[in-house]
Design a protein around this motif. Structure first.
Motif, short mmCIF file in Angstrom:
data_model
loop_
_atom_site.label_atom_id
_atom_site.label_comp_id
_atom_site.label_asym_id
_atom_site.label_seq_id
_atom_site.Cartn_x
_atom_site.Cartn_y
_atom_site.Cartn_z
N ASP A 85 0.89 -1.06 0.05
CA ASP A 85 -0.06 -0.01 0.04
C ASP A 85 0.99 1.18 0.10
OD1 ASP A 85 -2.62 -1.41 0.00
OD2 ASP A 85 -2.58 -1.39 2.14
N ALA A 86 2.12 0.96 0.51
CA ALA A 86 2.96 2.48 0.65
C ALA A 86 4.31 2.10 -0.30
CB ALA A 86 3.24 2.86 1.82
N THR A 87 5.10 2.89 -0.93
CA THR A 87 6.45 2.56 -1.42
C THR A 87 7.25 2.85 -0.33
OG1 THR A 87 5.64 3.43 -3.81
CG2 THR A 87 8.01 3.40 -3.16
N ARG A 88 8.15 2.04 0.12
CA ARG A 88 8.88 2.05 1.18
C ARG A 88 10.39 2.38 0.65
NH1 ARG A 88 7.04 -2.61 5.27
NH2 ARG A 88 8.03 -4.00 3.78
N GLU A 114 16.42 10.53 3.29
CA GLU A 114 14.80 10.58 3.49
C GLU A 114 14.51 11.41 2.26
OE1 GLU A 114 13.30 9.90 7.91
OE2 GLU A 114 13.96 12.01 7.51
N ASP A 115 15.26 12.64 2.02
CA ASP A 115 14.97 13.69 0.94
C ASP A 115 15.02 12.80 -0.37
OD1 ASP A 115 14.20 15.66 2.64
OD2 ASP A 115 15.89 16.73 2.59
N ALA A 118 12.39 10.28 -0.71
CA ALA A 118 10.98 10.86 -1.14
C ALA A 118 10.93 11.31 -2.52
CB ALA A 118 10.72 12.12 -0.31
N ASP A 119 12.10 11.81 -2.98
CA ASP A 119 12.19 12.39 -4.53
C ASP A 119 12.01 11.15 -5.68
OD1 ASP A 119 12.67 14.89 -3.76
OD2 ASP A 119 14.97 14.72 -4.10
N GLY A 121 10.18 8.54 -4.80
CA GLY A 121 8.66 8.05 -4.79
C GLY A 121 8.50 7.26 -3.40
N ALA A 122 9.23 7.23 -2.26
CA ALA A 122 9.08 6.49 -1.07
C ALA A 122 8.16 7.34 -0.38
CB ALA A 122 10.33 6.49 -0.57
N GLU A 123 7.12 6.75 0.32
CA GLU A 123 6.03 7.36 1.13
C GLU A 123 6.28 7.19 2.72
OE1 GLU A 123 2.10 6.35 -0.57
OE2 GLU A 123 3.56 5.12 -1.63
N VAL A 124 7.23 5.98 3.06
CA VAL A 124 7.46 5.79 4.20
C VAL A 124 9.07 5.23 4.14
CG1 VAL A 124 5.23 5.18 5.08
CG2 VAL A 124 6.74 3.46 4.15
#
Length: 176
Positions: A85-88, A114-115, A118-119, A121-124
């Motif tokens: 459900d989330a890209t990790r 983390e940045d 996130a760039d 596509g990670a959500e968590v």
């Protein structure tokens, strides 16, 4: 973080030095019952870290006028076989030399990783920490991490000893 510290992508020339930092990390984790053999895994980790570097998943912290390597973080997007459900994003290693701790370098490395995740596509972001390493657990809690999954361990040698002890206890009670 101190003004004389920079966080930047590792170069291929950094990989050997980062591997040495990883060996120090792994040696330190032995105090918390890690099974990872630091020196025996040096070459494999050098290869792993080189792969992280090649995919922009390795950042280093440099300090001082001579840009001494004082820390690193390796990370990647999780590419499992299951739909989630989330890209990790996964932080696989983070280390700061003990003489440079307490200056915000670990937090800066973590934030930069983390940045980057996130760039991509990670959500968590997930990571592992040794259960007995209270300083590391406190650091991650301060950075906003919560327990997500608990890994439990049991020694099979202890299990066998417990079985023998239980058997002896049973026999001794029957003999009374």
């Amino acid at each position: 973080m101190s003004a004389d510290v920079t966080i930047e992508p590792a170069t291929s020339d950094d990989v050997e030095a980062v591997a040495e930092l990883w060996v120090r990390l792994a040696r330190g984790q032995r105090a918390y019952d890690s099974y990872v053999r630091a020196d025996a895994n040096r070459n494999r980790m050098r290869e792993t870290l080189a792969a992280h570097q090649a995919t922009d998943g390795l950042l280093v912290a440099r300090a001082g006028a001579d840009d001494t390597l004082v820390g690193f973080v390796s990370f990647s997007l999780e590419h499992g076989t299951l739909e989630l459900d989330a890209t990790r994003g996964t932080i696989s290693n983070i280390y700061v030399e003990p003489t440079h701790r307490g200056r915000g370098i670990g937090a800066a490395l973590l934030e930069a990783a983390e940045d980057a995740l996130a760039d991509r596509g990670a959500e968590v972001v997930i990571l592992e920490v040794m259960a007995d390493n209270e300083a590391a657990r406190r650091f991650y809690r301060e950075q906003g991490f919560d327990a997500f999954r608990v890994t439990m361990e049991r020694s099979l040698a202890d299990r066998d000893e417990q079985a023998v002890q239980s058997e002896n206890d049973t026999h001794s009670k029957e003999d009374e």
